[in-house]
Design a protein around this motif. Structure first.
Motif, PDB file in Angstrom:
ATOM      1  N   SER A 149      52.418  42.318  40.403  1.00  0.00           N
ATOM      2  CA  SER A 149      53.011  41.129  41.012  1.00  0.00           C
ATOM      3  C   SER A 149      52.738  41.085  42.521  1.00  0.00           C
ATOM      4  O   SER A 149      52.353  40.051  43.071  1.00  0.00           O
ATOM      5  CB  SER A 149      54.518  41.126  40.731  1.00  0.00           C
ATOM      6  N   ARG A 150      52.942  42.218  43.181  1.00  0.00           N
ATOM      7  CA  ARG A 150      52.726  42.296  44.634  1.00  0.00           C
ATOM      8  C   ARG A 150      51.265  42.044  44.986  1.00  0.00           C
ATOM      9  O   ARG A 150      50.960  41.272  45.902  1.00  0.00           O
ATOM     10  CB  ARG A 150      53.174  43.675  45.140  1.00  0.00           C
ATOM     11  N   ILE A 151      50.341  42.656  44.258  1.00  0.00           N
ATOM     12  CA  ILE A 151      48.914  42.504  44.544  1.00  0.00           C
ATOM     13  C   ILE A 151      48.466  41.068  44.294  1.00  0.00           C
ATOM     14  O   ILE A 151      47.682  40.513  45.068  1.00  0.00           O
ATOM     15  CB  ILE A 151      48.082  43.528  43.736  1.00  0.00           C
ATOM     16  N   ALA A 152      48.977  40.458  43.245  1.00  0.00           N
ATOM     17  CA  ALA A 152      48.661  39.041  43.003  1.00  0.00           C
ATOM     18  C   ALA A 152      49.108  38.199  44.202  1.00  0.00           C
ATOM     19  O   ALA A 152      48.401  37.281  44.623  1.00  0.00           O
ATOM     20  CB  ALA A 152      49.330  38.552  41.725  1.00  0.00           C
ATOM     21  N   GLY A 153      50.251  38.529  44.749  1.00  0.00           N
ATOM     22  CA  GLY A 153      50.751  37.821  45.923  1.00  0.00           C
ATOM     23  C   GLY A 153      49.903  38.031  47.162  1.00  0.00           C
ATOM     24  O   GLY A 153      49.853  37.170  48.039  1.00  0.00           O
ATOM     25  N   MET A 188      41.624  38.372  37.013  1.00  0.00           N
ATOM     26  CA  MET A 188      40.653  37.339  37.270  1.00  0.00           C
ATOM     27  C   MET A 188      40.744  36.863  38.725  1.00  0.00           C
ATOM     28  O   MET A 188      39.721  36.708  39.373  1.00  0.00           O
ATOM     29  CB  MET A 188      40.867  36.198  36.294  1.00  0.00           C
ATOM     30  N   SER A 189      41.963  36.626  39.221  1.00  0.00           N
ATOM     31  CA  SER A 189      42.064  36.163  40.604  1.00  0.00           C
ATOM     32  C   SER A 189      41.635  37.257  41.572  1.00  0.00           C
ATOM     33  O   SER A 189      41.027  36.970  42.599  1.00  0.00           O
ATOM     34  CB  SER A 189      43.480  35.671  40.916  1.00  0.00           C
ATOM     35  N   LEU A 190      41.923  38.515  41.232  1.00  0.00           N
ATOM     36  CA  LEU A 190      41.482  39.636  42.067  1.00  0.00           C
ATOM     37  C   LEU A 190      39.960  39.670  42.120  1.00  0.00           C
ATOM     38  O   LEU A 190      39.362  39.725  43.197  1.00  0.00           O
ATOM     39  CB  LEU A 190      42.029  40.953  41.504  1.00  0.00           C
ATOM     40  N   ARG A 191      39.346  39.608  40.960  1.00  0.00           N
ATOM     41  CA  ARG A 191      37.876  39.626  40.871  1.00  0.00           C
ATOM     42  C   ARG A 191      37.272  38.480  41.660  1.00  0.00           C
ATOM     43  O   ARG A 191      36.353  38.683  42.454  1.00  0.00           O
ATOM     44  CB  ARG A 191      37.476  39.535  39.401  1.00  0.00           C
ATOM     45  N   ASN A 192      37.776  37.277  41.461  1.00  0.00           N
ATOM     46  CA  ASN A 192      37.218  36.112  42.151  1.00  0.00           C
ATOM     47  C   ASN A 192      37.427  36.197  43.658  1.00  0.00           C
ATOM     48  O   ASN A 192      36.528  35.848  44.430  1.00  0.00           O
ATOM     49  CB  ASN A 192      37.822  34.825  41.597  1.00  0.00           C
ATOM     50  N   ALA A 193      38.586  36.666  44.081  1.00  0.00           N
ATOM     51  CA  ALA A 193      38.849  36.802  45.514  1.00  0.00           C
ATOM     52  C   ALA A 193      37.905  37.829  46.146  1.00  0.00           C
ATOM     53  O   ALA A 193      37.366  37.603  47.239  1.00  0.00           O
ATOM     54  CB  ALA A 193      40.307  37.190  45.752  1.00  0.00           C
ATOM     55  N   MET A 194      37.698  38.942  45.452  1.00  0.00           N
ATOM     56  CA  MET A 194      36.802  39.968  45.986  1.00  0.00           C
ATOM     57  C   MET A 194      35.366  39.459  46.018  1.00  0.00           C
ATOM     58  O   MET A 194      34.656  39.655  47.011  1.00  0.00           O
ATOM     59  CB  MET A 194      36.930  41.260  45.166  1.00  0.00           C
ATOM     60  N   HIS A 195      34.940  38.818  44.945  1.00  0.00           N
ATOM     61  CA  HIS A 195      33.583  38.264  44.919  1.00  0.00           C
ATOM     62  C   HIS A 195      33.399  37.250  46.043  1.00  0.00           C
ATOM     63  O   HIS A 195      32.390  37.290  46.762  1.00  0.00           O
ATOM     64  CB  HIS A 195      33.281  37.619  43.571  1.00  0.00           C
ATOM     65  N   ASN A 196      34.344  36.343  46.203  1.00  0.00           N
ATOM     66  CA  ASN A 196      34.235  35.322  47.251  1.00  0.00           C
ATOM     67  C   ASN A 196      34.165  35.951  48.642  1.00  0.00           C
ATOM     68  O   ASN A 196      33.396  35.497  49.486  1.00  0.00           O
ATOM     69  CB  ASN A 196      35.399  34.334  47.165  1.00  0.00           C
ATOM     70  N   ALA A 197      34.943  36.992  48.868  1.00  0.00           N
ATOM     71  CA  ALA A 197      34.903  37.670  50.168  1.00  0.00           C
ATOM     72  C   ALA A 197      33.550  38.334  50.406  1.00  0.00           C
ATOM     73  O   ALA A 197      33.025  38.312  51.518  1.00  0.00           O
ATOM     74  CB  ALA A 197      36.031  38.700  50.251  1.00  0.00           C
ATOM     75  N   LEU A 198      32.977  38.914  49.362  1.00  0.00           N
ATOM     76  CA  LEU A 198      31.678  39.584  49.504  1.00  0.00           C
ATOM     77  C   LEU A 198      30.525  38.594  49.624  1.00  0.00           C
ATOM     78  O   LEU A 198      29.512  38.884  50.251  1.00  0.00           O
ATOM     79  CB  LEU A 198      31.448  40.534  48.322  1.00  0.00           C
TER      80      LEU A 198
END
Length: 174
Positions: free
Chosen positions: A136-140, A1-11
């Motif tokens: 864990s690393r990617i979340a960070g 979810m945080s990955l998706r939201n971060a990518m969406h926000n960047a785009l």
């Protein structure tokens, strides 16, 4: 979810929340099909799905595949130059010298494990420790505190410590 939201926000940053509708955004046909199918399914439930509903409904594979190469050297469909360099790298502000293709490979393995679990397929032969470390690393990369929060409430490390005994001796103490 945080990955998706971060990518969406960047785009979406500085442009439309519906960034996929912008005329200069070109997706590979298979990615566009995933987006279109998601919107069609949502329209069966609500007449005009919001960008937030669309983003939340897109599968994990859609987001991970935005980190693929697309068509290299194509002026429009090279995901490296169309998405990664100008925008998606910003979704991972805590990463240093992060390479798109390395992140894509890690996320592909995570997605494959996730799919195996969803289909009730065995995962014990997968490199679970490596995948757990990658998650864990990617979340960070997305947020400095994400790894600490995630590891603080996860039982994965404890289960992985007992994995070998369970495989060798059939111990079922999970």
């Amino acid at each position: 979810m945080s990955l998706r939201n971060a990518m969406h926000n960047a785009l979406a940053d500085g442009r439309s929340e519906s960034w996929w509708e912008l005329p200069n955004i070109r997706l590979m046909d298979n990615h566009r099909a995933i987006l279109d199918e998601t919107i069609i399914k949502l329209r069966r439930q609500v007449s005009a799905p919001t960008p937030g509903q669309i983003v939340a409904s897109l599968p994990f594979g859609f987001w991970t595949r935005l980190l693929d190469k697309g068509i290299p050297r194509d002026p429009v469909l090279s995901y490296e130059t169309a998405f990664w360099q100008p925008r998606l790298i910003k979704a991972f502000p805590q990463a240093v010298n992060l390479k798109r293709k390395v992140l894509f490979a890690d996320l592909t393995q995570i997605r494959e494990m996730r799919n195996r679990i969803a289909h009730h397929e065995p995962i014990f032969k997968m490199p679970l420790e490596t995948i757990q470390n990658d998650i864990s690393r990617i979340a960070g990369y997305v947020h400095a505190d994400a790894t600490v929060i995630m590891n603080g409430c996860s039982r994965v490390a404890a289960v992985l410590e007992r994995k070998q005994d369970a495989i060798v001796h059939g111990i079922n103490s999970f």
